[in-house]
Write a protein that holds these residues in place. Structure first.
Motif, mmCIF file in Angstrom:
data_model
loop_
_atom_site.group_PDB
_atom_site.id
_atom_site.type_symbol
_atom_site.label_atom_id
_atom_site.label_comp_id
_atom_site.label_asym_id
_atom_site.label_seq_id
_atom_site.Cartn_x
_atom_site.Cartn_y
_atom_site.Cartn_z
ATOM 1 N N UNK A 10 37.723 0.643 -28.124
ATOM 2 C CA UNK A 10 38.392 1.716 -28.852
ATOM 3 C C UNK A 10 39.850 1.388 -29.121
ATOM 4 N N UNK A 11 40.629 2.412 -29.342
ATOM 5 C CA UNK A 11 42.036 2.224 -29.662
ATOM 6 C C UNK A 11 42.895 2.303 -28.401
ATOM 7 N N UNK A 12 44.127 1.824 -28.524
ATOM 8 C CA UNK A 12 45.081 1.868 -27.418
ATOM 9 C C UNK A 12 46.456 2.175 -27.977
ATOM 10 N N UNK A 13 47.351 2.781 -27.171
ATOM 11 C CA UNK A 13 48.729 2.963 -27.628
ATOM 12 C C UNK A 13 49.361 1.622 -27.988
ATOM 13 N N UNK A 14 50.170 1.610 -29.023
ATOM 14 C CA UNK A 14 50.700 0.358 -29.558
ATOM 15 C C UNK A 14 51.592 -0.394 -28.580
#
Length: 220
Positions: A10-14
């Motif tokens: 999934x996504x992650x904080x940049x």
């Protein structure tokens, strides 16, 4: 044999200090963004933040004019691998121009896959190349019995082990001590066009000299 696959999660904080592709690199204070030394002179694109036992691997590859700069060659100046200490890292200032960031940040989770190489040996053909641990682990990821295809695009690479099908004469030497570098990771392009590290359809290899804290990158 065991392989530690890196799986899309999934996504992650940049700017998170977690295994990820994309986002903003974390580096020691005062570290400046690396620029391409192969021809274009633009900023290298940040590919991945990979925490390892003795620090963080930070990988950059030129994508300003794909194909023009030799991003696939370890000594071209069109890529960089850094082994930063884990402490006191901070987000780097992103260059205002050039292709510096991936479109999205992808979280990585690790999955240890254990395979029995004897299951893949062809006893009738002794000329076959020995089974490759990474190749087998990736090809079999999430494959059910009698299912032809798994979910290989979820695999973003692997950590440790040995470089998949890479000839010995291509193993990079450390520019500081001239010793052969240790293999650190494979990198795959990614799960979609929005998240992928553009490698021309090739597999990326990351190497590091832990003593000198030097790194190298190449593709197959």
């Amino acid at each position: 044999m065991q392989t530690t696959l890196m799986i899309y999660d999934g996504t992650a904080p940049a700017d998170s200090d977690v295994p990820r592709t994309g986002g903003v690199p974390l580096a020691p204070a005062g570290f400046t963004w690396p620029m391409c030394g192969s021809g274009c002179g633009g900023p290298l694109q940040f590919f991945a933040h990979l925490p390892v036992e003795d620090g963080v691997l930070s990988i950059f590859v030129c994508q300003n004019d794909p194909g023009a700069c030799e991003f696939w060659a370890p000594a071209s100046g069109a890529n960089r691998v850094y082994l930063f200490p884990r402490r006191e890292l901070q987000p780097m200032a992103v260059p205002a121009s050039g292709v510096a960031l991936l479109p999205a940040t992808s979280a990585i989770r690790t999955q240890v896959v254990t395979l029995d190489p004897d299951e893949y040996d062809d006893q009738d053909d002794h000329d076959e190349v020995a089974p490759d641990a990474y190749d087998l682990a990736r090809a079999g990821w999430k494959r059910e019995p009698e299912e032809r295809f798994g979910k290989q695009r979820e695999v973003l690479g692997s950590l440790g082990g040995s470089p998949s099908y890479l000839e010995d004469d291509r193993l990079p030497a450390c520019p500081s001590c001239a010793g052969t570098m240790d293999f650190a990771a494979h990198l795959e392009e990614g799960i979609s066009s929005l998240t992928e590290m553009k490698l021309g359809g090739q597999l990326g290899y990351v190497f590091v000299c832990h003593t000198c804290r030097e790194g190298a990158f190449l593709t197959d």
